[in-house]
Design an enzyme around this catalytic site. Sequence first.
Site, short mmCIF file in Angstrom:
data_model
loop_
_atom_site.label_atom_id
_atom_site.label_comp_id
_atom_site.label_asym_id
_atom_site.label_seq_id
_atom_site.Cartn_x
_atom_site.Cartn_y
_atom_site.Cartn_z
N ASN A 90 -17.36 -13.00 -11.47
CA ASN A 90 -17.33 -13.49 -12.07
C ASN A 90 -18.98 -13.99 -12.08
O ASN A 90 -19.52 -13.65 -11.23
CB ASN A 90 -16.24 -14.53 -11.70
CG ASN A 90 -16.79 -15.68 -10.64
OD1 ASN A 90 -17.56 -15.88 -10.39
ND2 ASN A 90 -15.87 -15.52 -9.75
N ASP A 119 -9.29 -15.22 -8.23
CA ASP A 119 -8.19 -15.68 -8.11
C ASP A 119 -6.83 -14.79 -8.34
O ASP A 119 -6.18 -14.29 -7.91
CB ASP A 119 -7.59 -16.76 -9.85
CG ASP A 119 -8.30 -18.37 -9.52
OD1 ASP A 119 -8.07 -18.53 -9.15
OD2 ASP A 119 -8.58 -18.78 -11.00
N LYS A 177 -13.25 7.41 -6.49
CA LYS A 177 -13.79 6.86 -7.95
C LYS A 177 -13.18 7.21 -9.49
O LYS A 177 -12.76 8.35 -8.99
CB LYS A 177 -15.02 6.73 -8.30
CG LYS A 177 -16.15 6.61 -9.71
CD LYS A 177 -17.14 6.57 -9.69
CE LYS A 177 -17.50 7.00 -11.64
NZ LYS A 177 -18.47 7.13 -12.30
N PHE A 237 -14.20 -27.96 -5.98
CA PHE A 237 -14.61 -27.65 -7.04
C PHE A 237 -13.40 -27.16 -7.95
O PHE A 237 -13.29 -26.27 -7.56
CB PHE A 237 -16.57 -26.88 -6.94
CG PHE A 237 -17.41 -27.31 -6.68
CD1 PHE A 237 -17.24 -28.15 -5.44
CD2 PHE A 237 -18.08 -27.69 -7.25
CE1 PHE A 237 -18.32 -28.07 -4.84
CE2 PHE A 237 -19.63 -28.43 -6.70
CZ PHE A 237 -19.51 -28.52 -5.71
N LYS A 259 -5.91 -31.11 -9.12
CA LYS A 259 -6.41 -29.54 -8.16
C LYS A 259 -6.74 -30.61 -6.87
O LYS A 259 -6.31 -30.46 -6.19
CB LYS A 259 -7.54 -28.62 -8.52
CG LYS A 259 -7.37 -28.27 -9.66
CD LYS A 259 -8.61 -27.32 -10.50
CE LYS A 259 -8.03 -26.62 -11.48
NZ LYS A 259 -9.25 -25.63 -12.68
N LYS A 293 -5.03 -29.24 -3.85
CA LYS A 293 -5.23 -28.80 -2.86
C LYS A 293 -5.08 -30.24 -1.16
O LYS A 293 -6.27 -29.41 -0.61
CB LYS A 293 -6.57 -28.65 -3.83
CG LYS A 293 -6.38 -27.28 -4.34
CD LYS A 293 -7.09 -26.43 -4.52
CE LYS A 293 -7.01 -25.02 -5.96
NZ LYS A 293 -8.48 -24.53 -6.08
O1 C5P Z 1 -8.17 -23.57 -8.66
P1 C5P Z 1 -9.03 -23.61 -9.28
O2 C5P Z 1 -9.49 -21.85 -8.69
O3 C5P Z 1 -10.07 -24.02 -9.84
O4 C5P Z 1 -9.87 -24.56 -7.80
C1 C5P Z 1 -11.46 -24.58 -7.60
C2 C5P Z 1 -11.48 -24.80 -5.61
O5 C5P Z 1 -10.46 -23.81 -5.20
C3 C5P Z 1 -13.01 -23.91 -6.11
O6 C5P Z 1 -13.14 -25.39 -4.63
C4 C5P Z 1 -12.99 -23.03 -5.17
O7 C5P Z 1 -13.80 -22.64 -4.04
C5 C5P Z 1 -11.16 -23.47 -4.67
N1 C5P Z 1 -10.63 -21.41 -4.60
C6 C5P Z 1 -10.30 -21.78 -3.43
N2 C5P Z 1 -9.51 -20.14 -3.20
C7 C5P Z 1 -8.80 -19.25 -4.88
C8 C5P Z 1 -9.60 -20.00 -5.63
C9 C5P Z 1 -10.11 -21.03 -5.79
O8 C5P Z 1 -10.16 -22.09 -2.37
N3 C5P Z 1 -8.37 -18.01 -4.42
#
Ligand code: C5P
Length: 405
Positions: free
Chosen positions: A211, A280, A290, A324, A338, A342
Amino acid sequence: MAGIAGKNIVLGVTGGIAAYKAVELTSRLKKAGAEVHVIMTRAAQKFVTELTFREISGHAVATDMWGKLQEFHVEHIALAQLADLVVIAPATANFIAKAAAGIADDLLTTTLLATKAPIFVAPAMNTNMYENPLTQRNLESLRRFGVHVMEPAEGQLACGVSGKGRLPEPSALANEILHFFGRTQSLKGRRILVTAAGTREPIDPVRYIGNRSSGKMGYAIAAEAAMRGAEVLLVSGPSALQAPAGVKLLRVESAAEMRDAVWKEYEAVDAVIMSAAVADYRVKAAASEKIKKTQDEWMLPLVKNPDILYELGQHKKGQILIGFAAETQNVLEYARGKLEKKNLDYIVANDVTEDGAGFNTDTNRILMISRTGEVERFPLMRKTELADIILDRLEALDDETSCKI
Ligand code: C5P
């Protein structure tokens, strides 16, 4: 800020077109109550006169190691000893190279070697010169020896090209210096884990899913926390940025590696600031060889990655958790969701579609939501300034909650 009043700042001005900005910087620092002692290199005197700095600073300007300075006894040592802070702005590539090599062939480089005061260097040069690996290596050497390298700005340069290498505006430089004098070791004894940049999820040994995250926000937070005296571990996905001074950097690639690194430290830290853009999804079965381009269409099954921050939130033992949320719509609503899901103490949210906000910029426009539901919106600001605000909020939690900090 009271901290700067009466402090002696030795301002080294080297020979770049941005030397004129050092005049305004001198004026701002003087107005803030500092004594500014200017040292000009020979080349700097081609851009701005000694007289200008003398009038603005109210002190003799040092230009020559062999000349007689009225105010100091042994010139090259006197300024070095007098300094509470040495700032070089603008710092040319040539000056940076000399400083990194420990060369002392004029008054400024000699003062630099002789001082025990903290040193700030503000590089200003053509983008290609700034990005040249030799300059980057030299800056890295300076950082390793504890020099604080101020981030150059991006934009139109005097030479016509556009890119990184501009001396930041005098107000931004002055703020950073004011901040230095105002800063206390408020996070001394605290351990803070910061994650930064994006993860890379392998497809095969050559390719990955990634990303746009540059890591700038997380690196700025780590740098600021270290300057406040915290012990900082920065777990970073691939990023072009260098480890900030005083920060332990652990580089990882995938979300799984980041998760392992974070969990290893979780018990021992007081706070986690999760600014990384964690993927994600990952490829269900990454190939060990490869993959050949034989098919016209290629379906790549993905599986969900564990949400590291969510897991941390479920196993909180007093740690402060800051997450974040990068959104493209309904920022407040999604961020609030979130924060709750979380189990965070704060969430920092931004709309990544806005100009100057989001990925790979030096600025961002954020809002912060606390776990008590308070919402604060901030204007477009430099990420370094935002790092400051985020850490102020983290420290404030200390007083009002049972968290560790
Ligand atoms: O749910 P979202 O991906 O938008 O959440 C963002 C936050 O969750 C960020 O702080 C990111 O570092 C964390 N995150 C995480 N593990 C993931 C996805 C996001 O810790 N797999």
